[in-house]
Design an enzyme around this catalytic site. Structure first.
Site: not given
Ligand code: NAD
Length: 512
Positions: A191, A266, A300, A401
């Site tokens: 997804k 992650e 990130c 963050e």
């Molecule tokens: P997010 O947590 O809002 O969403 C990530 C994914 O999770 C999306 O596909 C979203 O639709 C899904 N999601 C949201 N709620 C859910 C639920 N209840 N059940 C299942 N899936 C759900 O994050 P974002 O805004 O897309 O990305 C930004 C974040 O990602 C930042 O915190 C960033 O640091 C982190 N990030 C981490 C890494 C890493 O490798 N450590 C890499 C890139 C981004």
């Protein structure tokens, strides 16, 4: 930027021209059973409708999982070098389509073209790397304690893997998940993030065109609660790989644990870059700009805290701020632009809120802090590169963050003080040190508590064959990239072959 077509703004005139993208389930492009869709808008110019995507629900996810389960029966038996050949072909196709896919990505997420080319390149590199793994997937053979007995450990696939991705690396991160999972013999349901489904769709299309059999890779677009959450409890999903925020990651981890799924998280970061008095300041300033404002600070691994020793503090600030003011902000399709928009309005509002928070906490706003909305910029979510100085490490802007173009500069006394500030944080993804002193460099490599440390480079720039991930609230100990990914997507089986032709009791029951 994802807009719900049921409740979001109507895009006059453009909806009829926009392409409708479907889910890919069991080798077919299909509509969601919900009959609902959502719009993928360009965050640099919301008049530009990038595409219309399926707003999937549990029934779509269940169908994708069922297809992946059926496909697993055959895919696990395809020899790994043959699976790898398909991945290699995908790499070659990605090279041919790189420019188109980079443009698609800039349109859907705003990242400037030179960076979206890098995102696609990361998927290419990942594909070559894991194609190579198809001829390795090594396991140890080891002597048995008993005579005429052979002992070894082999890697086995897990089964159906559920994957949930963020929007900031919409092709690279899905490639980190899909490609190692496939070479190990798993089947996948992914997804993508609702803000950037097209880039993941493009990757899945390439895999299908390269010859991945039907049902082996499935994509289901939609929102987290509708199209992500159903994977977490499904009994046929053996592993969940999630990249996103720490708050969502906590829910993912606790839910997946109920059915003992393998789970890789992650998550967020708040990455420090330390600049010591003996650093090459030119290098540190350029590195700090790239680390903080690349991808509009939405990595990130973004450099969000710059910890500068007092001897060079004033000079660093003066020169750094001067350069930050020169960065050109705008639509990333224009090659002369340095920094694109925030991913969506919610993120922009949150970034601006942190400017208010920083000011109310007493940090000095040295440049930026405002929305940019003159001319065509008013159609996007643009903000000035923003620098706070004299930041106290305990302030919220130095602890939370932000995920935007806002950097905090913090003074420090020496390396020891800097490491204390760097580590005194909830997260532990990336870190960096600028120095010319090799002794200090090695001490920092040992003492910075993070998954990644760079010496004389900013906190961003991971390579695909090294482990990627972090400590503390950045994850749960797994690593993507390199062998860490093979570890996650395979399970060890110990195999013993007794060729003595007699009952040899276990070595612990041996009577000497
Ligand atoms: P997010 O947590 O809002 O969403 C990530 C994914 O999770 C999306 O596909 C979203 O639709 C899904 N999601 C949201 N709620 C859910 C639920 N209840 N059940 C299942 N899936 C759900 O994050 P974002 O805004 O897309 O990305 C930004 C974040 O990602 C930042 O915190 C960033 O640091 C982190 N990030 C981490 C890494 C890493 O490798 N450590 C890499 C890139 C981004």
């Amino acid at each position: 930027m994802a807009t719900d077509t049921l409740t979001g703004p109507t895009i006059v005139g453009s909806a009829t021209r926009a392409k409708v993208y479907k889910n890919f389930i069991d080798g077919e492009w299909v509509e969601s059973v919900s009959g609902q869709t959502f719009e993928n808008l360009n965050p640099a110019d919301t008049r530009d409708l990038v595409g219309i995507f399926q707003r999937s629900v549990k029934a779509d996810v269940d169908a994708a999982i069922a297809a992946a389960k059926r496909a697993y029966a055959k895919w696990r038996l395809v020899p790994a070098p043959r699976r790898a050949e398909i991945i290699y072909r995908a790499a070659e196709m990605l090279i041919e389509r790189k420019e188109d896919y980079s443009r698609d990505m800039t349109r859907e997420m705003g990242k400037v073209l030179k960076e979206t080319r890098g995102d696609v390149q990361e998927a290419i590199d990942t594909a070559y790397y894991f194609a190579g793994e198809g001829r390795r997937l090594f396991g140890p053979t080891t002597p048995s304690e008993l005579p005429n007995k052979f002992a070894m450990a082999i890697r086995q696939p897990l089964g159906v893997c559920g994957m949930i991705a963020p929007w900031n690396f919409p092709m690279a991160i899905p490639s980190w998940k899909l490609l190692p999972a496939l070479v190990c013999g798993n089947t996948c349901v992914i997804k993508p993030a609702q803000d950037t489904p097209l880039s993941t769709y493009n990757l899945v299309k390439v895999l299908s065109d390269a010859g991945v059999p039907k049902g082996v890779v499935n994509i289901v677009s939609g929102f987290g609660a509708d199209a992500g959450a159903p994977m977490l409890e499904h009994p046929d999903v053996r592993a969940i790989s999630f990249t996103g925020s720490s708050s969502v990651g906590r829910t993912i981890g606790t839910t997946a644990a109920q059915s003992f799924k393998h789970c890789s998280l992650e998550l967020g970061g708040k990455n420090p870059m330390i600049v010591l008095d003996d650093a090459n300041l030119d290098l540190a300033i350029e590195g700090g700009l790239w680390g903080a404002f690349g991808t509009t600070g939405q990595r990130c691994t973004a450099t969000s805290r710059i910890i500068v020793q007092k001897g060079v503090y004033s000079e660093f600030i003066e020169r750094y701020v001067e350069r930050a003011k020169q960065l050109k902000v705008g639509n990333g399709l224009d090659e002369s632009i340095d920094m694109g928009p925030a991913i969506n309005e919610r993120q922009l509002i949150s970034d601006l809120k942190y400017v208010e928070i920083g000011q109310s906490e007493g940090a000095r706003l040295k440049c930026g802090g405002h929305r940019l909305d003159s001319g065509d910029l008013r159609h996007g979510f643009f903000m000035e590169p923003t620098v706070f100085v004299d930041v106290n490490p305990k302030m919220r802007i130095a602890q939370e963050e932000i995920f935007g173009p806002v950097v905090s500069i913090i003074p420090c006394d020496d390396l020891e003080d800097a490491i204390e500030i760097a580590n005194n944080i909830e997260y532990g993804l990336s870190s960096a040190l600028y120095t010319r002193d090799v002794n200090k460099a090695f001490a920092a490599m040992r003492d910075l508590y993070a998954g990644i440390t760079y010496i004389n480079a900013p906190t961003i720039g991971a390579e695909v064959h090294l482990p990627f991930g972090g400590t503390k609230a950045t994850g749960n100990g797994h690593r993507e990239g390199g062998l860490g990914a093979i570890e996650f997507y395979s399970e060890w089986k110990a195999v013993y072959v007794d060729y003595s032709d007699r009952l040899q009791k276990a070595q612990i029951d041996r009577v000497d």
